[in-house]
Write an enzyme that holds these catalytic residues in place. Structure first.
Site, short mmCIF file in Angstrom:
data_model
loop_
_atom_site.label_atom_id
_atom_site.label_comp_id
_atom_site.label_asym_id
_atom_site.label_seq_id
_atom_site.Cartn_x
_atom_site.Cartn_y
_atom_site.Cartn_z
N LYS A 15 -16.18 -34.95 0.65
CA LYS A 15 -15.44 -35.56 1.77
C LYS A 15 -15.44 -34.56 2.91
O LYS A 15 -15.25 -33.36 2.70
CB LYS A 15 -13.98 -35.81 1.37
CG LYS A 15 -13.79 -37.02 0.47
CD LYS A 15 -13.10 -38.13 1.27
CE LYS A 15 -12.83 -39.36 0.45
NZ LYS A 15 -14.05 -40.08 0.06
N GLU A 197 -13.13 -29.18 9.05
CA GLU A 197 -14.57 -29.42 8.92
C GLU A 197 -15.30 -28.20 8.36
O GLU A 197 -14.88 -27.07 8.61
CB GLU A 197 -15.16 -29.73 10.30
CG GLU A 197 -14.90 -31.16 10.72
CD GLU A 197 -15.30 -31.41 12.15
OE1 GLU A 197 -15.20 -30.47 12.97
OE2 GLU A 197 -15.69 -32.54 12.44
N ASN A 198 -16.41 -28.46 7.66
CA ASN A 198 -17.30 -27.41 7.14
C ASN A 198 -16.58 -26.41 6.25
O ASN A 198 -16.96 -25.25 6.16
CB ASN A 198 -17.99 -26.66 8.30
CG ASN A 198 -18.72 -27.64 9.20
OD1 ASN A 198 -19.33 -28.59 8.70
ND2 ASN A 198 -18.63 -27.45 10.50
N ARG A 199 -15.52 -26.87 5.59
CA ARG A 199 -14.75 -26.04 4.66
C ARG A 199 -14.09 -24.83 5.33
O ARG A 199 -13.72 -23.87 4.66
CB ARG A 199 -15.64 -25.57 3.49
CG ARG A 199 -16.26 -26.71 2.67
CD ARG A 199 -15.17 -27.55 2.02
NE ARG A 199 -15.68 -28.57 1.11
CZ ARG A 199 -15.63 -29.89 1.34
NH1 ARG A 199 -15.14 -30.35 2.47
NH2 ARG A 199 -16.07 -30.74 0.43
N LEU A 200 -13.98 -24.90 6.67
CA LEU A 200 -13.29 -23.80 7.37
C LEU A 200 -11.84 -24.21 7.58
O LEU A 200 -11.38 -24.48 8.69
CB LEU A 200 -14.00 -23.48 8.70
CG LEU A 200 -15.43 -22.98 8.53
CD1 LEU A 200 -16.06 -22.65 9.88
CD2 LEU A 200 -15.47 -21.74 7.63
#
Ligand SMILES: Cc1cc2nc3c(=O)[nH]c(=O)nc-3n(C[C@H](O)[C@H](O)[C@H](O)COP(=O)(O)O)c2cc1C
Length: 221
Positions: A15, A197-200
């Site tokens: 996700k 977003e982008n696991r940040l």
């Protein structure tokens, strides 16, 4: 093999979390105030089924961990309160080792809150006031179940409940079981996690200072 029989691979589930984040400037003065904001958002905007469901992690004297879900019933600057059986595994572990972690898994909002602190039993008056606010059936259930003990089958449990229901019919006051009550978790640190977003992701943690104030630190995702 039909689709229904095919195993579901959790590694294939991805996700993308929303961009809207959590900044230091957004935070309330205390973690309890910040919790109150997110709790309300989880209930109203997130329409979460039970936003007060939290995972309580305890450990015994040897450090062996255990976890389970319980319901948060009250919170204020003194801490986070849940109710349970004082002979249960969690309560026995808390008697040996009062350090505890609470985790609120608000997945549909890509949020989690993690509290770490020390658990104290609530006073008998506070416990009694909450016990009397519970539905009659739940009051009887608290008496009927020796929580966490191994039982042979369901029959004994149902029989114990039926006996109690006959002794205390609806409308009759049920006494508070002596081995039932609350724990208040006084927070030492509270982390607010917002998926990005982008696991940040954003991770902001309040840490209690000796003078009672809160320091806020950012953790790497
Ligand atoms: C959504 C949910 C809410 C629960 N709420 C409570 C609760 O408020 N108090 C409680 O003692 N157990 C509650 N339980 C049951 C606990 O997860 C657990 O089975 C029980 O407390 C015994 O845990 P223990 O043997 O680790 O002490 C709840 C379970 C679920 C799934």
């Amino acid at each position: 093999m039909t689709d229904r029989d095919a195993p579901l691979d959790p590694a294939s589930m991805r996700k993308q979390y929303r961009a809207e984040g959590l900044t230091e400037a957004d935070l309330a003065a205390t973690p309890v105030e910040q919790f109150a904001r997110w709790f309300k958002e989880a209930a109203i905007e997130g329409r979460l089924f039970e936003p007060n469901a939290m995972v309580v992690a305890t450990a015994d004297a040897e450090g062996r961990p255990s976890a389970r879900t319980v319901l948060l019933k009250h919170f204020d600057e003194q801490g986070f309160v849940f109710y349970t059986n004082y002979d249960s595994r969690k309560a026995r572990e808390l008697a040996e080792n009062p350090f505890v972690s609470l985790l609120f898994p608000w997945h549909p909002m890509a949020r989690q809150v993690i509290v770490t602190g020390v658990a104290w039993r609530t006073g008998r008056d506070e416990t009694a006031a909450y016990f009397r606010s519970r539905p009659h059936g739940s009051q009887l259930g608290a008496w009927a179940s020796a929580q966490s003990s191994v039982i042979a089958d369901r029959t004994g449990l149902d029989a114990a409940y039926a006996e109690l229901a006959a002794r205390y019919p609806e409308g009759e006051q049920v006494p508070v079981p002596p081995n039932w009550g609350g724990f208040r978790v006084a927070p030492e640190a509270v982390e607010f996690w917002q998926g990005r977003e982008n696991r940040l992701h954003d991770r902001l943690r309040y840490v209690a200072e000796p003078d009672g104030s809160w320091r806020v630190e950012r953790l790497s995702p």
